[in-house]
Design a protein around this motif. Structure first.
Motif, PDB file in Angstrom:
ATOM      1  N   UNK A  28       0.823  -1.214   0.000  1.00 53.20           N
ATOM      2  CA  UNK A  28       0.000   0.000   0.000  1.00 53.20           C
ATOM      3  C   UNK A  28       0.857   1.263   0.000  1.00 53.20           C
ATOM      4  N   UNK A  29       1.972   1.246   0.687  1.00 59.52           N
ATOM      5  CA  UNK A  29       2.823   2.438   0.753  1.00 59.52           C
ATOM      6  C   UNK A  29       3.564   2.680  -0.556  1.00 59.52           C
ATOM      7  N   UNK A  30       3.546   1.711  -1.459  1.00 62.29           N
ATOM      8  CA  UNK A  30       4.280   1.837  -2.726  1.00 62.29           C
ATOM      9  C   UNK A  30       3.357   2.070  -3.911  1.00 62.29           C
ATOM     10  N   UNK A  31       2.122   2.395  -3.665  1.00 64.59           N
ATOM     11  CA  UNK A  31       1.203   2.603  -4.768  1.00 64.59           C
ATOM     12  C   UNK A  31       0.503   3.948  -4.648  1.00 64.59           C
ATOM     13  N   UNK A  32       0.330   4.642  -5.759  1.00 61.38           N
ATOM     14  CA  UNK A  32      -0.373   5.915  -5.730  1.00 61.38           C
ATOM     15  C   UNK A  32      -1.892   5.752  -5.760  1.00 61.38           C
ATOM     16  N   UNK A  33      -2.357   4.529  -5.885  1.00 57.37           N
ATOM     17  CA  UNK A  33      -3.785   4.299  -6.052  1.00 57.37           C
ATOM     18  C   UNK A  33      -4.586   4.696  -4.821  1.00 57.37           C
ATOM     19  N   UNK A  34      -5.785   5.144  -5.061  1.00 57.73           N
ATOM     20  CA  UNK A  34      -6.663   5.467  -3.947  1.00 57.73           C
ATOM     21  C   UNK A  34      -7.472   4.249  -3.515  1.00 57.73           C
ATOM     22  N   UNK A  35      -7.407   3.187  -4.287  1.00 58.20           N
ATOM     23  CA  UNK A  35      -8.134   1.971  -3.958  1.00 58.20           C
ATOM     24  C   UNK A  35      -7.153   0.895  -3.516  1.00 58.20           C
ATOM     25  N   UNK A  36      -7.359   0.367  -2.355  1.00 58.93           N
ATOM     26  CA  UNK A  36      -6.547  -0.764  -1.915  1.00 58.93           C
ATOM     27  C   UNK A  36      -7.388  -1.604  -0.965  1.00 58.93           C
ATOM     28  N   UNK A  37      -7.445  -2.857  -1.219  1.00 59.30           N
ATOM     29  CA  UNK A  37      -8.162  -3.767  -0.331  1.00 59.30           C
ATOM     30  C   UNK A  37      -7.126  -4.761   0.162  1.00 59.30           C
ATOM     31  N   UNK A  38      -6.771  -4.661   1.413  1.00 59.72           N
ATOM     32  CA  UNK A  38      -5.731  -5.509   1.967  1.00 59.72           C
ATOM     33  C   UNK A  38      -6.357  -6.378   3.048  1.00 59.72           C
ATOM     34  N   UNK A  39      -6.893  -7.519   2.665  1.00 59.45           N
ATOM     35  CA  UNK A  39      -7.680  -8.340   3.586  1.00 59.45           C
ATOM     36  C   UNK A  39      -6.834  -9.109   4.589  1.00 59.45           C
ATOM     37  N   UNK A  40      -7.454  -9.400   5.721  1.00 61.65           N
ATOM     38  CA  UNK A  40      -6.834 -10.276   6.696  1.00 61.65           C
ATOM     39  C   UNK A  40      -7.203 -11.716   6.417  1.00 61.65           C
TER      40      UNK A  40
END
Length: 123
Positions: free
Chosen positions: A85-97
């Motif tokens: 997430x810290x390496x992407x300019x995207x406003x969309x990120x879904x980082x599931x557990x």
């Protein structure tokens, strides 16, 4: 002209799950990067976590530059690799557990909205 949204899948999901994600909408371009980030996980996570999460599976060989290009071009990221997430300019990120989330259902529910890929409206 149809707007295309690139969906980067970086976690181990089934081929069926990839098909479901692609079927949500014709504007989605699903990029299969399953296993591409395994090398980074192996380098940065504790051995017991690597063994539990990755086991002995061997991912495709890719360079950091190739992985960064994938992250930079994606508008939606489906993955369990928080460092991405810290390496992407995207406003969309879904980082599931969870390893078995209902991504396709969430994407279908959020089509046409600016909900960040989540059906509950949170980012």
């Amino acid at each position: 002209m149809m707007l295309t949204r690139e969906v980067l899948v970086i976690v181990p999901v089934s081929d069926h799950a990839l098909s479901r994600i692609a079927a949500v909408d014709r504007c989605l371009h699903v990029v299969d990067a399953r296993g591409w980030f395994d090398v980074e996980l192996r380098e940065t996570w504790p051995p017991w976590t690597v063994q539990r999460y990755l086991g002995q599976r061997l991912g495709p060989i890719s360079s950091r530059q190739e992985r960064d290009q994938l992250l930079a071009s994606a508008e939606i990221i489906l993955g369990g690799f928080p460092e991405a997430r810290s390496r992407t300019p995207t406003q969309y990120a879904h980082l599931p557990g969870s390893r078995t989330p209902a991504w396709a259902d969430r994407l279908a529910a959020s089509r046409g909205s600016d909900s960040g890929g989540r059906s509950d409206g949170r980012r």
